[in-house]
Motif scaffolding. Structure first.
Motif, PDB file in Angstrom:
ATOM      1  N   LYS A  29      49.494 -55.147  11.663  1.00 35.92           N
ATOM      2  CA  LYS A  29      48.978 -53.946  12.321  1.00 35.92           C
ATOM      3  C   LYS A  29      49.146 -52.719  11.433  1.00 35.92           C
ATOM      4  O   LYS A  29      48.252 -51.878  11.334  1.00 35.92           O
ATOM      5  CB  LYS A  29      49.696 -53.743  13.658  1.00 35.92           C
ATOM      6  CG  LYS A  29      49.351 -54.784  14.720  1.00 35.92           C
ATOM      7  CD  LYS A  29      50.155 -54.554  15.984  1.00 35.92           C
ATOM      8  CE  LYS A  29      49.842 -55.628  17.023  1.00 35.92           C
ATOM      9  NZ  LYS A  29      50.663 -55.456  18.254  1.00 35.92           N
ATOM     10  N   ARG A  30      50.302 -52.608  10.783  1.00 34.36           N
ATOM     11  CA  ARG A  30      50.558 -51.458   9.921  1.00 34.36           C
ATOM     12  C   ARG A  30      49.587 -51.437   8.744  1.00 34.36           C
ATOM     13  O   ARG A  30      49.042 -50.392   8.377  1.00 34.36           O
ATOM     14  CB  ARG A  30      52.000 -51.489   9.414  1.00 34.36           C
ATOM     15  CG  ARG A  30      52.372 -50.267   8.561  1.00 34.36           C
ATOM     16  CD  ARG A  30      53.865 -50.184   8.334  1.00 34.36           C
ATOM     17  NE  ARG A  30      54.397 -51.364   7.670  1.00 34.36           N
ATOM     18  CZ  ARG A  30      55.252 -52.214   8.212  1.00 34.36           C
ATOM     19  NH1 ARG A  30      55.665 -52.031   9.459  1.00 34.36           N
ATOM     20  NH2 ARG A  30      55.697 -53.266   7.549  1.00 34.36           N
ATOM     21  N   GLY A  86      50.905 -44.757  -2.055  1.00 31.86           N
ATOM     22  CA  GLY A  86      51.420 -43.754  -1.147  1.00 31.86           C
ATOM     23  C   GLY A  86      51.527 -44.266   0.275  1.00 31.86           C
ATOM     24  O   GLY A  86      52.326 -43.766   1.063  1.00 31.86           O
ATOM     25  N   ALA A  87      50.719 -45.264   0.618  1.00 31.97           N
ATOM     26  CA  ALA A  87      50.816 -45.878   1.941  1.00 31.97           C
ATOM     27  C   ALA A  87      52.082 -46.738   1.985  1.00 31.97           C
ATOM     28  O   ALA A  87      52.303 -47.565   1.108  1.00 31.97           O
ATOM     29  CB  ALA A  87      49.585 -46.728   2.224  1.00 31.97           C
ATOM     30  N   THR A  88      52.908 -46.515   2.984  1.00 27.28           N
ATOM     31  CA  THR A  88      54.222 -47.164   3.024  1.00 27.28           C
ATOM     32  C   THR A  88      54.124 -48.683   2.950  1.00 27.28           C
ATOM     33  O   THR A  88      54.821 -49.337   2.175  1.00 27.28           O
ATOM     34  CB  THR A  88      54.964 -46.764   4.312  1.00 27.28           C
ATOM     35  OG1 THR A  88      55.030 -45.349   4.395  1.00 27.28           O
ATOM     36  CG2 THR A  88      56.378 -47.336   4.305  1.00 27.28           C
ATOM     37  N   GLY A  89      53.244 -49.266   3.775  1.00 24.60           N
ATOM     38  CA  GLY A  89      53.099 -50.719   3.776  1.00 24.60           C
ATOM     39  C   GLY A  89      52.668 -51.249   2.428  1.00 24.60           C
ATOM     40  O   GLY A  89      53.150 -52.294   1.968  1.00 24.60           O
ATOM     41  N   TYR A  90      51.767 -50.532   1.788  1.00 19.18           N
ATOM     42  CA  TYR A  90      51.280 -50.949   0.469  1.00 19.18           C
ATOM     43  C   TYR A  90      52.398 -50.906  -0.559  1.00 19.18           C
ATOM     44  O   TYR A  90      52.556 -51.825  -1.371  1.00 19.18           O
ATOM     45  CB  TYR A  90      50.130 -50.041   0.044  1.00 19.18           C
ATOM     46  CG  TYR A  90      49.599 -50.317  -1.348  1.00 19.18           C
ATOM     47  CD1 TYR A  90      48.794 -51.419  -1.602  1.00 19.18           C
ATOM     48  CD2 TYR A  90      49.906 -49.474  -2.416  1.00 19.18           C
ATOM     49  CE1 TYR A  90      48.309 -51.687  -2.873  1.00 19.18           C
ATOM     50  CE2 TYR A  90      49.424 -49.723  -3.692  1.00 19.18           C
ATOM     51  CZ  TYR A  90      48.626 -50.829  -3.914  1.00 19.18           C
ATOM     52  OH  TYR A  90      48.145 -51.084  -5.178  1.00 19.18           O
ATOM     53  N   ALA A  99      45.107 -49.162   5.911  1.00 15.12           N
ATOM     54  CA  ALA A  99      43.888 -49.472   5.160  1.00 15.12           C
ATOM     55  C   ALA A  99      42.696 -48.744   5.753  1.00 15.12           C
ATOM     56  O   ALA A  99      41.797 -48.294   5.037  1.00 15.12           O
ATOM     57  CB  ALA A  99      43.639 -50.983   5.158  1.00 15.12           C
ATOM     58  N   ALA A 100      42.684 -48.618   7.083  1.00 14.30           N
ATOM     59  CA  ALA A 100      41.585 -47.916   7.743  1.00 14.30           C
ATOM     60  C   ALA A 100      41.623 -46.420   7.455  1.00 14.30           C
ATOM     61  O   ALA A 100      40.591 -45.751   7.437  1.00 14.30           O
ATOM     62  CB  ALA A 100      41.645 -48.156   9.252  1.00 14.30           C
ATOM     63  N   MET A 143      53.786 -53.869  -2.844  1.00 15.59           N
ATOM     64  CA  MET A 143      53.764 -53.782  -4.308  1.00 15.59           C
ATOM     65  C   MET A 143      55.145 -54.056  -4.884  1.00 15.59           C
ATOM     66  O   MET A 143      55.285 -54.722  -5.921  1.00 15.59           O
ATOM     67  CB  MET A 143      53.263 -52.406  -4.749  1.00 15.59           C
ATOM     68  CG  MET A 143      51.754 -52.246  -4.699  1.00 15.59           C
ATOM     69  SD  MET A 143      50.853 -53.407  -5.790  1.00 15.59           S
ATOM     70  CE  MET A 143      51.421 -52.875  -7.417  1.00 15.59           C
ATOM     71  N   ALA A 144      56.165 -53.549  -4.229  1.00 14.26           N
ATOM     72  CA  ALA A 144      57.534 -53.797  -4.692  1.00 14.26           C
ATOM     73  C   ALA A 144      57.849 -55.294  -4.637  1.00 14.26           C
ATOM     74  O   ALA A 144      58.440 -55.858  -5.572  1.00 14.26           O
ATOM     75  CB  ALA A 144      58.526 -53.010  -3.842  1.00 14.26           C
TER      76      ALA A 144
END
Length: 236
Positions: A13-14, A30-34, A19-20, A38-39
């Protein structure tokens, strides 16, 4: 550590929400989930870089892939085309691991939104997809009794048809399509279905040779044409 069902749903969901929110052609940075993904991806890539065996790398990718499913599913469900290196990388990992249907599901999104390849790749996304699937098919066909799913090859052709790539790369895909169709035919039992497959093989191999004369399809094309001619003579 594997995610619980609740954690996976929350991550999905996040990812969909973020993404939307990201505009097309923007970056997901910059998007937290992304950033979290990436980490994780960097850590997993380090594990892969410590392996020398291609076989072991493929096995590790297959083991790691489920961890990225919630995030990728979220992006694919609501993403607007922001550049996402996690999604592009997981697409490649699925193809490497032999999950061609799953890889092409992501490729559909990646190509539709013109996402770019991750650093280290000089080829375009369309070229990479075409070659990865074609090479996997040709490798499978070289094995005794080996086969490959023709629907995967056709889906790959359709997905990459409008995308620029070297003629040699596209020819390789047509060779794989032609060889797969030809290998499905029992030369001792030429019925209507066999003739259909021979027609597909002839068209694909001829197109491959047209694109790249040294594609390696001439011998197979000669065999296909000989079998078609033989059956036509027998039928008459």
């Amino acid at each position: 550590m594997a995610l619980t069902l609740a954690q996976a749903n929350q991550q999905r969901k996040r990812a969909a929400i973020q993404a939307a929110e990201a505009a097309p052609a923007a970056l997901m940075e910059g998007a937290t989930g992304y950033e979290v993904q990436m980490a994780q991806l960097h850590q997993d890539q380090l594990r892969l870089s410590n392996l020398q065996s291609t076989e072991l790398k493929i096995a590790l990718k297959a083991e790691l892939l489920p961890e990225y499913v919630p995030y990728v599913d979220g992006v694919l469900s609501a993403g607007r085309g922001a550049q996402d290196d996690v999604v592009v990388t997981i697409m490649l990992w699925r193809l490497d691991a032999g999950d061609f249907a799953g890889g092409l599901d992501i490729a559909d999104y990646v190509l539709a939104h013109d996402l770019k390849m991750v650093d280290g790749f000089k080829r375009t996304v369309g070229c990479v997809i075409a070659e990865e699937v074609a090479e996997a098919a040709l490798k499978a066909l070289r094995a005794e009794g080996g086969t490959f799913d023709p629907d995967i090859l056709e889906r790959t052709r359709a997905l990459t048809e409008s995308h620029d790539m070297p003629d040699q790369a596209r020819a390789k895909l047509f060779v794989a399509i032609g060889k797969t169709a030809f290998k499905s035919v029992n030369p001792e039992l030429i019925d209507d279905q066999a003739m259909l497959q021979l027609g597909i093989a002839k068209g694909a191999l001829a197109r491959a040779i047209e694109l790249h004369d040294a594609c390696g399809g001439k011998t197979d094309l000669g065999s296909v044409e000989k079998l078609i001619k033989k059956h036509a003579g027998s039928a008459s």
